[in-house]
Scaffold this active site. Structure first.
Site, mmCIF file in Angstrom:
data_model
loop_
_atom_site.group_PDB
_atom_site.id
_atom_site.type_symbol
_atom_site.label_atom_id
_atom_site.label_comp_id
_atom_site.label_asym_id
_atom_site.label_seq_id
_atom_site.Cartn_x
_atom_site.Cartn_y
_atom_site.Cartn_z
ATOM 1 N N TYR A 1 5.656 4.136 0.239
ATOM 2 C CA TYR A 1 5.233 2.885 -0.383
ATOM 3 C C TYR A 1 5.652 1.767 0.571
ATOM 4 O O TYR A 1 6.837 1.476 0.708
ATOM 5 C CB TYR A 1 5.885 2.710 -1.757
ATOM 6 C CG TYR A 1 5.268 3.568 -2.823
ATOM 7 C CD1 TYR A 1 4.315 3.046 -3.686
ATOM 8 C CD2 TYR A 1 5.615 4.906 -2.955
ATOM 9 C CE1 TYR A 1 3.732 3.833 -4.668
ATOM 10 C CE2 TYR A 1 5.037 5.704 -3.928
ATOM 11 C CZ TYR A 1 4.094 5.162 -4.779
ATOM 12 O OH TYR A 1 3.513 5.952 -5.747
ATOM 13 N N CYS A 2 4.680 1.193 1.242
ATOM 14 C CA CYS A 2 4.891 0.134 2.227
ATOM 15 C C CYS A 2 4.696 -1.198 1.499
ATOM 16 O O CYS A 2 3.573 -1.565 1.153
ATOM 17 C CB CYS A 2 3.881 0.331 3.352
ATOM 18 S SG CYS A 2 4.045 -0.826 4.690
ATOM 19 N N ILE A 3 5.780 -1.892 1.220
ATOM 20 C CA ILE A 3 5.775 -3.020 0.286
ATOM 21 C C ILE A 3 6.201 -4.314 0.991
ATOM 22 O O ILE A 3 7.158 -4.326 1.766
ATOM 23 C CB ILE A 3 6.737 -2.724 -0.891
ATOM 24 C CG1 ILE A 3 6.409 -1.371 -1.556
ATOM 25 C CG2 ILE A 3 6.728 -3.866 -1.903
ATOM 26 C CD1 ILE A 3 5.031 -1.274 -2.174
ATOM 27 N N HIS B 1 0.843 -1.194 0.000
ATOM 28 C CA HIS B 1 0.000 0.000 0.000
ATOM 29 C C HIS B 1 0.881 1.249 0.000
ATOM 30 O O HIS B 1 2.047 1.196 0.386
ATOM 31 C CB HIS B 1 -0.912 0.007 1.228
ATOM 32 C CG HIS B 1 -1.922 -1.096 1.194
ATOM 33 N ND1 HIS B 1 -1.653 -2.348 1.681
ATOM 34 C CD2 HIS B 1 -3.186 -1.134 0.690
ATOM 35 C CE1 HIS B 1 -2.713 -3.121 1.494
ATOM 36 N NE2 HIS B 1 -3.656 -2.413 0.898
#
Length: 145
Positions: free
Chosen positions: A115-117, A101
């Site tokens: 950007y939390c990946i 997200h």
């Protein structure tokens, strides 16, 4: 074309659940959370280029965090209201893999996005291996570093 079973065998159960069913790995468990080597991150499913180590930062959230993709066109963002939350889901453009997200609480000097990946959605290509792995055109990202 690869079957679901073949894909699961190639990338592993966790990566399959994350990329194909929008699962989330547990925080602070991913291979790339506390990892800051020089190179690029690609989609574990398709190998498409996504993020650069130059844009990675320690957000303390428990997942790899980036201020931006290498190019905006490389990812697709769309609204996600699952689990009673309003978020923006990030997917890879070519494979449509769920990556994680994006949030608006990132470093202001880098555009304000985080950007939390999921690590399980990524494959890291070390700078020294980029040419050999077929990513030579992205070496110029690191010219000024």
């Amino acid at each position: 074309m690869e079957t679901s079973e073949e894909l699961k065998q190639r990338i592993g159960d966790l990566s399959y659940e994350v990329t194909q069913h929008a699962a989330t790995e547990s925080p602070f468990t991913g291979e790339y959370d506390d990892f800051f080597e020089k190179g690029i991150y690609v989609d574990i499913v398709s190998g498409e280029v996504l993020f650069s180590s130059l844009d990675k930062f320690n957000s303390g959230c428990g997942w790899p965090a980036f201020s931006k993709p290498i190019e905006n066109r490389m990812v697709i963002n769309h609204d996600d209201s699952s689990y009673g939350m309003r978020r923006v889901e990030v997917k890879s453009r070519e494979a449509g893999s769920h990556l994680g997200h994006v949030f608006s609480d990132g470093p202001k000097e880098a555009g304000g996005l985080r950007y939390c990946i999921n690590s399980a959605a990524l494959k890291f290509i070390p700078y020294e291996q980029m040419e050999k792995e077929g990513y030579a055109q992205w070496l110029t990202l690191f010219d000024e570093t």
